[in-house]
Design a protein around this motif. Structure first.
Motif, PDB file in Angstrom:
ATOM      1  N   SER A  71       0.854  -1.179   0.000  1.00  0.00           N
ATOM      2  CA  SER A  71       0.000   0.000   0.000  1.00  0.00           C
ATOM      3  C   SER A  71       0.889   1.229   0.000  1.00  0.00           C
ATOM      4  O   SER A  71       2.121   1.128   0.131  1.00  0.00           O
ATOM      5  CB  SER A  71      -0.927   0.005   1.230  1.00  0.00           C
ATOM      6  OG  SER A  71      -0.153   0.081   2.422  1.00  0.00           O
ATOM      7  N   GLY A  72       0.264   2.392  -0.164  1.00  0.00           N
ATOM      8  CA  GLY A  72       1.059   3.610  -0.163  1.00  0.00           C
ATOM      9  C   GLY A  72       0.284   4.790  -0.691  1.00  0.00           C
ATOM     10  O   GLY A  72      -0.961   4.790  -0.746  1.00  0.00           O
ATOM     11  N   THR A  73       1.010   5.812  -1.105  1.00  0.00           N
ATOM     12  CA  THR A  73       0.419   7.027  -1.654  1.00  0.00           C
ATOM     13  C   THR A  73       1.142   7.406  -2.933  1.00  0.00           C
ATOM     14  O   THR A  73       2.306   7.044  -3.145  1.00  0.00           O
ATOM     15  CB  THR A  73       0.508   8.200  -0.665  1.00  0.00           C
ATOM     16  OG1 THR A  73       1.889   8.457  -0.369  1.00  0.00           O
ATOM     17  CG2 THR A  73      -0.250   7.895   0.609  1.00  0.00           C
ATOM     18  N   ILE A  74       0.440   8.123  -3.792  1.00  0.00           N
ATOM     19  CA  ILE A  74       1.020   8.694  -5.008  1.00  0.00           C
ATOM     20  C   ILE A  74       0.704  10.182  -4.999  1.00  0.00           C
ATOM     21  O   ILE A  74      -0.438  10.575  -4.731  1.00  0.00           O
ATOM     22  CB  ILE A  74       0.434   8.054  -6.274  1.00  0.00           C
ATOM     23  CG1 ILE A  74       0.689   6.548  -6.298  1.00  0.00           C
ATOM     24  CG2 ILE A  74       1.024   8.699  -7.529  1.00  0.00           C
ATOM     25  CD1 ILE A  74      -0.020   5.835  -7.437  1.00  0.00           C
ATOM     26  N   SER A  75       1.699  11.003  -5.268  1.00  0.00           N
ATOM     27  CA  SER A  75       1.460  12.438  -5.413  1.00  0.00           C
ATOM     28  C   SER A  75       1.950  12.877  -6.781  1.00  0.00           C
ATOM     29  O   SER A  75       2.983  12.405  -7.265  1.00  0.00           O
ATOM     30  CB  SER A  75       2.162  13.233  -4.311  1.00  0.00           C
ATOM     31  OG  SER A  75       3.569  13.093  -4.397  1.00  0.00           O
ATOM     32  N   LEU A  76       1.194  13.773  -7.411  1.00  0.00           N
ATOM     33  CA  LEU A  76       1.521  14.262  -8.746  1.00  0.00           C
ATOM     34  C   LEU A  76       1.457  15.779  -8.740  1.00  0.00           C
ATOM     35  O   LEU A  76       0.562  16.367  -8.138  1.00  0.00           O
ATOM     36  CB  LEU A  76       0.534  13.729  -9.792  1.00  0.00           C
ATOM     37  CG  LEU A  76       0.296  12.227  -9.893  1.00  0.00           C
ATOM     38  CD1 LEU A  76      -0.848  11.806  -8.991  1.00  0.00           C
ATOM     39  CD2 LEU A  76      -0.016  11.828 -11.340  1.00  0.00           C
ATOM     40  N   GLY A  77       2.412  16.407  -9.407  1.00  0.00           N
ATOM     41  CA  GLY A  77       2.362  17.853  -9.490  1.00  0.00           C
ATOM     42  C   GLY A  77       3.669  18.459  -9.949  1.00  0.00           C
ATOM     43  O   GLY A  77       4.420  17.847 -10.715  1.00  0.00           O
ATOM     44  N   SER A  78       3.959  19.649  -9.468  1.00  0.00           N
ATOM     45  CA  SER A  78       5.168  20.373  -9.853  1.00  0.00           C
ATOM     46  C   SER A  78       6.270  20.086  -8.842  1.00  0.00           C
ATOM     47  O   SER A  78       6.065  19.444  -7.817  1.00  0.00           O
ATOM     48  CB  SER A  78       4.883  21.877  -9.898  1.00  0.00           C
ATOM     49  OG  SER A  78       4.583  22.355  -8.595  1.00  0.00           O
ATOM     50  N   ARG A  79       7.452  20.575  -9.150  1.00  0.00           N
ATOM     51  CA  ARG A  79       8.564  20.420  -8.218  1.00  0.00           C
ATOM     52  C   ARG A  79       8.334  21.215  -6.941  1.00  0.00           C
ATOM     53  O   ARG A  79       8.795  20.858  -5.870  1.00  0.00           O
ATOM     54  CB  ARG A  79       9.876  20.850  -8.878  1.00  0.00           C
ATOM     55  CG  ARG A  79      10.337  19.871  -9.944  1.00  0.00           C
ATOM     56  CD  ARG A  79      11.535  20.380 -10.720  1.00  0.00           C
ATOM     57  NE  ARG A  79      12.012  19.378 -11.656  1.00  0.00           N
ATOM     58  CZ  ARG A  79      11.462  19.159 -12.840  1.00  0.00           C
ATOM     59  NH1 ARG A  79      10.431  19.891 -13.218  1.00  0.00           N
ATOM     60  NH2 ARG A  79      11.931  18.226 -13.628  1.00  0.00           N
ATOM     61  N   GLU A  80       7.606  22.317  -7.071  1.00  0.00           N
ATOM     62  CA  GLU A  80       7.364  23.170  -5.916  1.00  0.00           C
ATOM     63  C   GLU A  80       6.257  22.618  -5.018  1.00  0.00           C
ATOM     64  O   GLU A  80       6.366  22.643  -3.799  1.00  0.00           O
ATOM     65  CB  GLU A  80       6.989  24.586  -6.352  1.00  0.00           C
ATOM     66  CG  GLU A  80       8.098  25.324  -7.100  1.00  0.00           C
ATOM     67  CD  GLU A  80       8.238  24.881  -8.551  1.00  0.00           C
ATOM     68  OE1 GLU A  80       7.266  24.288  -9.080  1.00  0.00           O
ATOM     69  OE2 GLU A  80       9.308  25.101  -9.144  1.00  0.00           O
ATOM     70  N   GLN A  81       5.176  22.117  -5.637  1.00  0.00           N
ATOM     71  CA  GLN A  81       4.032  21.714  -4.830  1.00  0.00           C
ATOM     72  C   GLN A  81       3.175  20.694  -5.572  1.00  0.00           C
ATOM     73  O   GLN A  81       2.591  21.004  -6.609  1.00  0.00           O
ATOM     74  CB  GLN A  81       3.171  22.932  -4.473  1.00  0.00           C
ATOM     75  CG  GLN A  81       1.976  22.592  -3.614  1.00  0.00           C
ATOM     76  CD  GLN A  81       1.125  23.802  -3.323  1.00  0.00           C
ATOM     77  OE1 GLN A  81       1.384  24.887  -3.818  1.00  0.00           O
ATOM     78  NE2 GLN A  81       0.085  23.617  -2.533  1.00  0.00           N
ATOM     79  N   PRO A  82       3.068  19.460  -5.047  1.00  0.00           N
ATOM     80  CA  PRO A  82       2.136  18.495  -5.643  1.00  0.00           C
ATOM     81  C   PRO A  82       0.697  18.967  -5.480  1.00  0.00           C
ATOM     82  O   PRO A  82       0.375  19.665  -4.521  1.00  0.00           O
ATOM     83  CB  PRO A  82       2.405  17.219  -4.840  1.00  0.00           C
ATOM     84  CG  PRO A  82       3.718  17.424  -4.164  1.00  0.00           C
ATOM     85  CD  PRO A  82       3.825  18.900  -3.935  1.00  0.00           C
ATOM     86  N   HIS A  83      -0.142  18.588  -6.415  1.00  0.00           N
ATOM     87  CA  HIS A  83      -1.546  18.988  -6.358  1.00  0.00           C
ATOM     88  C   HIS A  83      -2.473  17.814  -6.070  1.00  0.00           C
ATOM     89  O   HIS A  83      -3.519  17.991  -5.472  1.00  0.00           O
ATOM     90  CB  HIS A  83      -1.967  19.647  -7.674  1.00  0.00           C
ATOM     91  CG  HIS A  83      -1.327  20.969  -7.912  1.00  0.00           C
ATOM     92  ND1 HIS A  83      -1.674  22.101  -7.220  1.00  0.00           N
ATOM     93  CD2 HIS A  83      -0.338  21.339  -8.760  1.00  0.00           C
ATOM     94  CE1 HIS A  83      -0.933  23.125  -7.634  1.00  0.00           C
ATOM     95  NE2 HIS A  83      -0.122  22.681  -8.569  1.00  0.00           N
ATOM     96  N   LEU A  84      -2.112  16.622  -6.532  1.00  0.00           N
ATOM     97  CA  LEU A  84      -2.982  15.471  -6.358  1.00  0.00           C
ATOM     98  C   LEU A  84      -2.321  14.441  -5.446  1.00  0.00           C
ATOM     99  O   LEU A  84      -1.147  14.093  -5.634  1.00  0.00           O
ATOM    100  CB  LEU A  84      -3.291  14.811  -7.700  1.00  0.00           C
ATOM    101  CG  LEU A  84      -4.330  15.466  -8.597  1.00  0.00           C
ATOM    102  CD1 LEU A  84      -4.542  14.606  -9.834  1.00  0.00           C
ATOM    103  CD2 LEU A  84      -5.650  15.660  -7.868  1.00  0.00           C
ATOM    104  N   TYR A  85      -3.080  13.953  -4.480  1.00  0.00           N
ATOM    105  CA  TYR A  85      -2.635  12.880  -3.592  1.00  0.00           C
ATOM    106  C   TYR A  85      -3.631  11.735  -3.696  1.00  0.00           C
ATOM    107  O   TYR A  85      -4.840  11.935  -3.559  1.00  0.00           O
ATOM    108  CB  TYR A  85      -2.565  13.362  -2.144  1.00  0.00           C
ATOM    109  CG  TYR A  85      -1.474  14.367  -1.877  1.00  0.00           C
ATOM    110  CD1 TYR A  85      -0.206  13.944  -1.474  1.00  0.00           C
ATOM    111  CD2 TYR A  85      -1.718  15.719  -2.022  1.00  0.00           C
ATOM    112  CE1 TYR A  85       0.798  14.871  -1.228  1.00  0.00           C
ATOM    113  CE2 TYR A  85      -0.721  16.660  -1.777  1.00  0.00           C
ATOM    114  CZ  TYR A  85       0.539  16.226  -1.375  1.00  0.00           C
ATOM    115  OH  TYR A  85       1.528  17.152  -1.139  1.00  0.00           O
TER     116      TYR A  85
END
Length: 373
Positions: A71-85
């Motif tokens: 199990s775990g998490t995935i985060s997607l976004g920019s280098r500065e700040q992910p937007h989706l978790y």
């Protein structure tokens, strides 16, 4: 021993350039999790677009729960700040690794800022609402299955589509057809049978298109509504990319709110491409098409003529060229369109069969092919 124990020897910055981007692996001793980091990540999504989806940074934390369960998490976004978790669970089988994701009430605005942060519309659009869906990804094939997509309170404002209420078409004279005209109803039959029911996008049709495209390995089915096609004609162009599809979605949702179904259908009919003239110039708009192919106004089209014009829309240039060569229409598609016409004057089962019989008696509809100059 657990997989974590085997991975404990990994150096902090193990990385490799791949076709998906630069992948890095590191082990977090405090959480006993493996971090997979993808920089300049490219995700190939055959069910949606031919071009890969590009995301600056994707981070996946992997925790081993049982010998073959993770199990775990995935985060997607920019280098500065992910937007989706996103949270996920996975099962390791003999030859595959299946990842299950349940995304519940994701802010739709976050999806846009994650997937297409540079589109100009985000400078002006106010996007509200959430989306929920399930997803399963099977590795190493990257087969993606989506399930139960649902949106809630999805609205868009700030794009200025209300100015289209009184705009004029660049294609010439407007057709000004009532919503129960045979051409209008035939166009719905051919292009968007749930046009009067959906909010500008059709999740059922999008799911069917995604599944068909993924099975084929390329984009063979669009899934766009008439509202989305109108947005493509007026705002976004026809590039085959996820960026264009998401821009198109923003305009479609706002147009439903600012214009309504009747005006959207008028804009579509007045701007849709309807083939080519013999000299190769694009023919657009229902009025020009009715005059060119049948020598009459759109309002005065016969029922079978309206059906044939609607049947052209899935591939208008190819259909026009075939007609120029042979003088014959795509009979199979025209019959299919006629079968699903509803809510037009005299459009009951017997009347639809009479139209089909007329098409079969004279597949040329009395027209003669026109050869290029």
């Amino acid at each position: 021993p657990t997989y974590g124990q085997w991975l404990d020897w990994l150096p902090v910055n193990l990385s490799k350039q791949t076709s998906y981007g630069k992948l890095g692996l590191s082990w977090d001793h405090s959480t006993q999790s493996l971090l997979v980091l993808c920089n300049d990540c490219q995700i190939h999504w055959d069910g949606v677009a031919s071009a890969p989806l590009r995301i600056p940074v994707v981070r996946a934390f992997i925790h081993q729960d049982k010998p073959d369960f993770f199990s775990g998490t995935i985060s997607l976004g920019s280098r500065e700040q992910p937007h989706l978790y996103l949270g996920w669970e996975g099962e390791l089988q003999r030859d595959t690794f299946s990842i299950h994701i349940n995304a519940d009430e994701l802010p739709i605005s976050d999806i846009f800022y994650t997937l297409v942060p540079d589109i100009p519309e985000l400078k002006h659009a106010v996007i509200t609402g959430t989306i929920s869906l399930g997803a399963q990804v099977v590795l190493p094939s990257f087969e993606l299955k989506l399930s139960n997509p649902r949106t809630h309170d999805f609205t868009v404002s700030g794009l200025g589509t209300e100015r289209l209420i009184h705009s004029q078409s660049a294609c010439g004279k407007p057709s000004q057809l009532p919503m129960n005209h045979w051409l209008v109803r035939a166009v719905m039959s051919a292009e968007d049978q749930r046009f009067e029911e959906h909010p500008g996008y059709d999740l059922q049709e999008l799911m069917a298109a995604h599944d068909a495209n993924q099975l084929q390995g390329s984009v063979i089915r669009g899934g766009s509504t008439i509202t989305q096609q109108t947005a493509k004609l007026l705002f976004t162009g026809s590039e085959r990319s996820l960026t264009r599809k998401l821009r198109e979605l923003l305009y479609a949702v706002e147009m439903e709110q600012t214009l309504g179904k009747t005006r959207i259908m008028q804009l579509y009919l007045d701007n849709a491409p309807w083939g080519i003239y013999p000299d190769g110039k694009i023919l657009c708009g229902a009025e020009a098409a009715a005059q060119h192919y049948f020598g009459r106004t759109a309002a005065n089209l016969k029922r079978e003529q309206a059906v044939w014009l609607a049947a052209m829309l899935h591939s208008p240039v190819a259909e026009a060229r075939a007609w120029q060569r042979t003088g014959r229409i795509n009979l199979g598609r025209a019959v299919w369109v006629a079968e699903y016409v509803r809510n037009a004057p005299n459009s009951g089962p017997r009347a639809r069969q009479n139209v089909i019989n007329a098409l079969r008696r004279d597949p040329s509809l009395g027209m003669k092919p026109q050869t290029p100059n």
